[in-house]
Write a protein that holds these residues in place. Structure first.
Motif, PDB file in Angstrom:
ATOM      1  N   LEU A  10       3.114  -4.840   5.637  1.00  0.00           N
ATOM      2  CA  LEU A  10       1.648  -4.737   5.510  1.00  0.00           C
ATOM      3  C   LEU A  10       1.208  -3.279   5.449  1.00  0.00           C
ATOM      4  CD1 LEU A  10       0.458  -7.556   7.945  1.00  0.00           C
ATOM      5  CD2 LEU A  10       0.102  -7.485   5.475  1.00  0.00           C
ATOM      6  N   ALA A  11       1.808  -2.440   6.299  1.00  0.00           N
ATOM      7  CA  ALA A  11       1.452  -1.017   6.311  1.00  0.00           C
ATOM      8  C   ALA A  11       1.795  -0.360   4.974  1.00  0.00           C
ATOM      9  CB  ALA A  11       2.172  -0.299   7.462  1.00  0.00           C
ATOM     10  N   ALA A  12       2.962  -0.713   4.411  1.00  0.00           N
ATOM     11  CA  ALA A  12       3.379  -0.151   3.122  1.00  0.00           C
ATOM     12  C   ALA A  12       2.452  -0.631   1.996  1.00  0.00           C
ATOM     13  CB  ALA A  12       4.821  -0.545   2.819  1.00  0.00           C
ATOM     14  N   LEU A  13       2.056  -1.916   2.045  1.00  0.00           N
ATOM     15  CA  LEU A  13       1.135  -2.443   1.032  1.00  0.00           C
ATOM     16  C   LEU A  13      -0.213  -1.723   1.112  1.00  0.00           C
ATOM     17  CD1 LEU A  13       1.807  -6.315   1.259  1.00  0.00           C
ATOM     18  CD2 LEU A  13       2.585  -4.735  -0.531  1.00  0.00           C
ATOM     19  N   GLU A  14      -0.686  -1.524   2.343  1.00  0.00           N
ATOM     20  CA  GLU A  14      -1.980  -0.855   2.529  1.00  0.00           C
ATOM     21  C   GLU A  14      -1.930   0.589   2.018  1.00  0.00           C
ATOM     22  OE1 GLU A  14      -5.566  -0.551   5.788  1.00  0.00           O
ATOM     23  OE2 GLU A  14      -3.584  -1.186   6.479  1.00  0.00           O
ATOM     24  N   ALA A  15      -0.757   1.242   2.198  1.00  0.00           N
ATOM     25  CA  ALA A  15      -0.604   2.630   1.758  1.00  0.00           C
ATOM     26  C   ALA A  15      -0.309   2.726   0.255  1.00  0.00           C
ATOM     27  CB  ALA A  15       0.536   3.288   2.548  1.00  0.00           C
ATOM     28  N   GLY A  16      -0.122   1.562  -0.387  1.00  0.00           N
ATOM     29  CA  GLY A  16       0.219   1.571  -1.812  1.00  0.00           C
ATOM     30  C   GLY A  16       1.609   2.128  -2.081  1.00  0.00           C
ATOM     31  N   ASP A  17       2.484   2.031  -1.074  1.00  0.00           N
ATOM     32  CA  ASP A  17       3.832   2.599  -1.169  1.00  0.00           C
ATOM     33  C   ASP A  17       4.828   1.517  -1.600  1.00  0.00           C
ATOM     34  OD1 ASP A  17       6.327   3.743  -0.793  1.00  0.00           O
ATOM     35  OD2 ASP A  17       5.778   4.770   1.065  1.00  0.00           O
TER      36      ASP A  17
ATOM     37  N   SER B 279       5.604 -18.073   7.722  1.00  0.00           N
ATOM     38  CA  SER B 279       6.331 -16.960   7.107  1.00  0.00           C
ATOM     39  C   SER B 279       6.528 -17.216   5.617  1.00  0.00           C
ATOM     40  CB  SER B 279       7.688 -16.780   7.794  1.00  0.00           C
ATOM     41  OG  SER B 279       8.433 -15.782   7.141  1.00  0.00           O
ATOM     42  N   ARG B 280       6.828 -18.476   5.279  1.00  0.00           N
ATOM     43  CA  ARG B 280       6.968 -18.850   3.862  1.00  0.00           C
ATOM     44  C   ARG B 280       5.681 -18.518   3.100  1.00  0.00           C
ATOM     45  NH1 ARG B 280       9.472 -22.972   0.548  1.00  0.00           N
ATOM     46  NH2 ARG B 280       7.969 -23.835  -0.902  1.00  0.00           N
ATOM     47  N   HIS B 281       4.522 -18.875   3.695  1.00  0.00           N
ATOM     48  CA  HIS B 281       3.229 -18.573   3.051  1.00  0.00           C
ATOM     49  C   HIS B 281       3.038 -17.065   2.905  1.00  0.00           C
ATOM     50  CE1 HIS B 281       1.897 -22.660   2.851  1.00  0.00           C
ATOM     51  NE2 HIS B 281       1.888 -22.831   4.156  1.00  0.00           N
ATOM     52  N   PHE B 282       3.393 -16.318   3.947  1.00  0.00           N
ATOM     53  CA  PHE B 282       3.238 -14.859   3.941  1.00  0.00           C
ATOM     54  C   PHE B 282       4.030 -14.245   2.784  1.00  0.00           C
ATOM     55  CE2 PHE B 282       4.533 -10.586   5.340  1.00  0.00           C
ATOM     56  CZ  PHE B 282       3.343 -10.050   5.820  1.00  0.00           C
ATOM     57  N   HIS B 283       5.297 -14.633   2.673  1.00  0.00           N
ATOM     58  CA  HIS B 283       6.167 -14.091   1.621  1.00  0.00           C
ATOM     59  C   HIS B 283       5.685 -14.483   0.229  1.00  0.00           C
ATOM     60  CE1 HIS B 283       9.860 -12.476   3.750  1.00  0.00           C
ATOM     61  NE2 HIS B 283       9.134 -12.943   4.742  1.00  0.00           N
ATOM     62  N   LEU B 284       5.373 -15.770   0.043  1.00  0.00           N
ATOM     63  CA  LEU B 284       4.987 -16.236  -1.289  1.00  0.00           C
ATOM     64  C   LEU B 284       3.643 -15.662  -1.715  1.00  0.00           C
ATOM     65  CD1 LEU B 284       6.245 -19.945  -1.207  1.00  0.00           C
ATOM     66  CD2 LEU B 284       7.277 -17.989  -2.385  1.00  0.00           C
ATOM     67  N   ARG B 285       2.758 -15.436  -0.750  1.00  0.00           N
ATOM     68  CA  ARG B 285       1.456 -14.835  -1.082  1.00  0.00           C
ATOM     69  C   ARG B 285       1.650 -13.422  -1.627  1.00  0.00           C
ATOM     70  NH1 ARG B 285      -3.074 -15.731   3.495  1.00  0.00           N
ATOM     71  NH2 ARG B 285      -2.601 -17.940   3.263  1.00  0.00           N
TER      72      ARG B 285
ATOM     73  N   GLU C 255      -4.751 -11.464   8.411  1.00  0.00           N
ATOM     74  CA  GLU C 255      -5.222 -12.616   9.185  1.00  0.00           C
ATOM     75  C   GLU C 255      -4.056 -13.570   9.476  1.00  0.00           C
ATOM     76  OE1 GLU C 255      -8.397 -15.826   7.993  1.00  0.00           O
ATOM     77  OE2 GLU C 255      -9.253 -13.820   7.724  1.00  0.00           O
ATOM     78  N   LEU C 256      -3.247 -13.826   8.456  1.00  0.00           N
ATOM     79  CA  LEU C 256      -2.078 -14.699   8.616  1.00  0.00           C
ATOM     80  C   LEU C 256      -1.090 -14.083   9.611  1.00  0.00           C
ATOM     81  CD1 LEU C 256      -0.338 -17.137   7.874  1.00  0.00           C
ATOM     82  CD2 LEU C 256       0.352 -15.957   5.787  1.00  0.00           C
ATOM     83  N   HIS C 257      -0.869 -12.777   9.502  1.00  0.00           N
ATOM     84  CA  HIS C 257       0.039 -12.080  10.418  1.00  0.00           C
ATOM     85  C   HIS C 257      -0.476 -12.163  11.862  1.00  0.00           C
ATOM     86  CE1 HIS C 257       2.952  -9.188  11.863  1.00  0.00           C
ATOM     87  NE2 HIS C 257       1.994  -8.394  12.285  1.00  0.00           N
ATOM     88  N   ALA C 258      -1.792 -11.994  12.026  1.00  0.00           N
ATOM     89  CA  ALA C 258      -2.387 -12.069  13.375  1.00  0.00           C
ATOM     90  C   ALA C 258      -2.219 -13.475  13.956  1.00  0.00           C
ATOM     91  CB  ALA C 258      -3.869 -11.691  13.312  1.00  0.00           C
ATOM     92  N   ALA C 259      -2.381 -14.504  13.119  1.00  0.00           N
ATOM     93  CA  ALA C 259      -2.219 -15.889  13.583  1.00  0.00           C
ATOM     94  C   ALA C 259      -0.771 -16.136  14.011  1.00  0.00           C
ATOM     95  CB  ALA C 259      -2.615 -16.864  12.471  1.00  0.00           C
ATOM     96  N   MET C 260       0.178 -15.598  13.239  1.00  0.00           N
ATOM     97  CA  MET C 260       1.597 -15.757  13.576  1.00  0.00           C
ATOM     98  C   MET C 260       1.923 -15.053  14.891  1.00  0.00           C
ATOM     99  SD  MET C 260       3.550 -15.331   9.906  1.00  0.00           S
ATOM    100  CE  MET C 260       5.173 -15.705  10.604  1.00  0.00           C
ATOM    101  N   THR C 261       1.385 -13.852  15.058  1.00  0.00           N
ATOM    102  CA  THR C 261       1.631 -13.082  16.285  1.00  0.00           C
ATOM    103  C   THR C 261       1.085 -13.833  17.494  1.00  0.00           C
ATOM    104  OG1 THR C 261       1.515 -11.037  15.001  1.00  0.00           O
ATOM    105  CG2 THR C 261       1.305 -10.824  17.383  1.00  0.00           C
ATOM    106  N   ALA C 262      -0.121 -14.412  17.340  1.00  0.00           N
ATOM    107  CA  ALA C 262      -0.736 -15.166  18.439  1.00  0.00           C
ATOM    108  C   ALA C 262       0.105 -16.402  18.774  1.00  0.00           C
ATOM    109  CB  ALA C 262      -2.159 -15.571  18.061  1.00  0.00           C
ATOM    110  N   ASP C 263       0.597 -17.099  17.747  1.00  0.00           N
ATOM    111  CA  ASP C 263       1.455 -18.268  17.983  1.00  0.00           C
ATOM    112  C   ASP C 263       2.735 -17.871  18.724  1.00  0.00           C
ATOM    113  OD1 ASP C 263      -0.185 -20.173  16.871  1.00  0.00           O
ATOM    114  OD2 ASP C 263       0.761 -20.140  14.900  1.00  0.00           O
TER     115      ASP C 263
ATOM    116  N   ALA D 133      -6.613  -8.228   3.627  1.00  0.00           N
ATOM    117  CA  ALA D 133      -7.260  -8.793   4.823  1.00  0.00           C
ATOM    118  C   ALA D 133      -6.750 -10.205   5.098  1.00  0.00           C
ATOM    119  CB  ALA D 133      -8.784  -8.807   4.634  1.00  0.00           C
ATOM    120  N   SER D 134      -6.543 -10.990   4.035  1.00  0.00           N
ATOM    121  CA  SER D 134      -6.043 -12.356   4.180  1.00  0.00           C
ATOM    122  C   SER D 134      -4.623 -12.358   4.747  1.00  0.00           C
ATOM    123  CB  SER D 134      -6.097 -13.041   2.809  1.00  0.00           C
ATOM    124  OG  SER D 134      -5.373 -14.231   2.835  1.00  0.00           O
ATOM    125  N   LEU D 135      -3.781 -11.425   4.275  1.00  0.00           N
ATOM    126  CA  LEU D 135      -2.416 -11.310   4.804  1.00  0.00           C
ATOM    127  C   LEU D 135      -2.427 -10.867   6.264  1.00  0.00           C
ATOM    128  CD1 LEU D 135      -0.509  -9.632   1.827  1.00  0.00           C
ATOM    129  CD2 LEU D 135       0.011 -11.868   2.823  1.00  0.00           C
TER     130      LEU D 135
END
Length: 217
Positions: free
Chosen positions: A188-195, A135-141, A114-122, A110-112
């Motif tokens: 994000l989709a792959a992480l959510e699917a556990g793939d 993007s750096r935060h997204f990758h390192l997280r 949220e960050l993706h949604a903020a980036m998309t809005a920007d 959910a936190s990731l």
């Protein structure tokens, strides 16, 4: 000390340093650009002395280099170094994504998101200069989630070894920003699917494509 008291003003050298640092980190001053103290002083409305002090600090940060007869130049590593940097990042961050797929919690996901949604809005508002750092935060997280014992530290040391944030200027290009955000959505989709296979593959392609964009421009 009460909070209403004014803080001491930033010194002129601090001000010049903070402006130039932001311009280099965001890609607005690209690698290979000559930085002339007199020009920067005129543009920022200060004397040459604080500019020279700021340039010395940027040299310590390995963001600029001095060459005889050329003066200060923003560091620009050659194509081989760039390819090595992105290749290393692809391996470390790809593995991080694979491991994260097996262990990410709903809260972390959910936190990731949220960050993706903020980036998309920007990006939709055209505020692209913030995207590189986000993007750096997204990758390192993601790497921290996948490899909290070793991998997160490795990912940071790889990124910090590269003097100028290489993908910052990529995010300033609207078409590139959209492609990068699409890749983030796929991860994000792959992480959510556990793939783990898909998370690693998309991350590796995503990082490599940023490197190819950098070496062809």
């Amino acid at each position: 000390m009460s909070t209403s008291e004014p803080r001491p003003p930033m010194s002129k050298a601090d001000y010049v340093y903070s402006v130039l640092l932001e311009e280099i980190r965001s890609g607005r001053i690209p690698g290979g650009t000559a930085l002339r103290a007199a020009d920067a002083a005129k543009r920022l409305g200060v004397s040459v002395t604080p500019v020279r002090e700021a340039l010395r600090r940027l040299e310590k940060d390995r963001l600029i280099s001095y060459e005889a007869h050329h003066g200060a130049t923003v560091v620009d590593l050659g194509d081989e170094a760039v390819a090595e940097y992105y290749g290393l990042r692809a391996v470390v961050e790809g593995l991080g994504a694979r491991l994260a797929a097996a262990r990410i919690t709903p809260e972390e996901l959910a936190s990731l998101r949220e960050l993706h949604a903020a980036m998309t809005a920007d990006a939709e508002r055209g505020e692209n200069e913030r995207l590189g750092e986000q993007s750096r935060h997204f990758h390192l997280r993601i790497v921290d989630i996948g490899g909290p014992a070793f991998l997160g530290a490795h990912a940071r040391s790889v990124r910090n070894s590269f003097p100028v944030p290489a993908e910052a200027s990529l995010w300033l290009d609207d078409g590139q920003a959209r492609a990068q955000l699409d890749a983030h959505a796929g991860i994000l989709a792959a992480l959510e699917a556990g793939d783990g296979d898909a998370a690693e593959r998309i991350m590796v392609e995503h990082v490599r494509s940023a490197g190819e964009h950098r070496t062809h421009h």
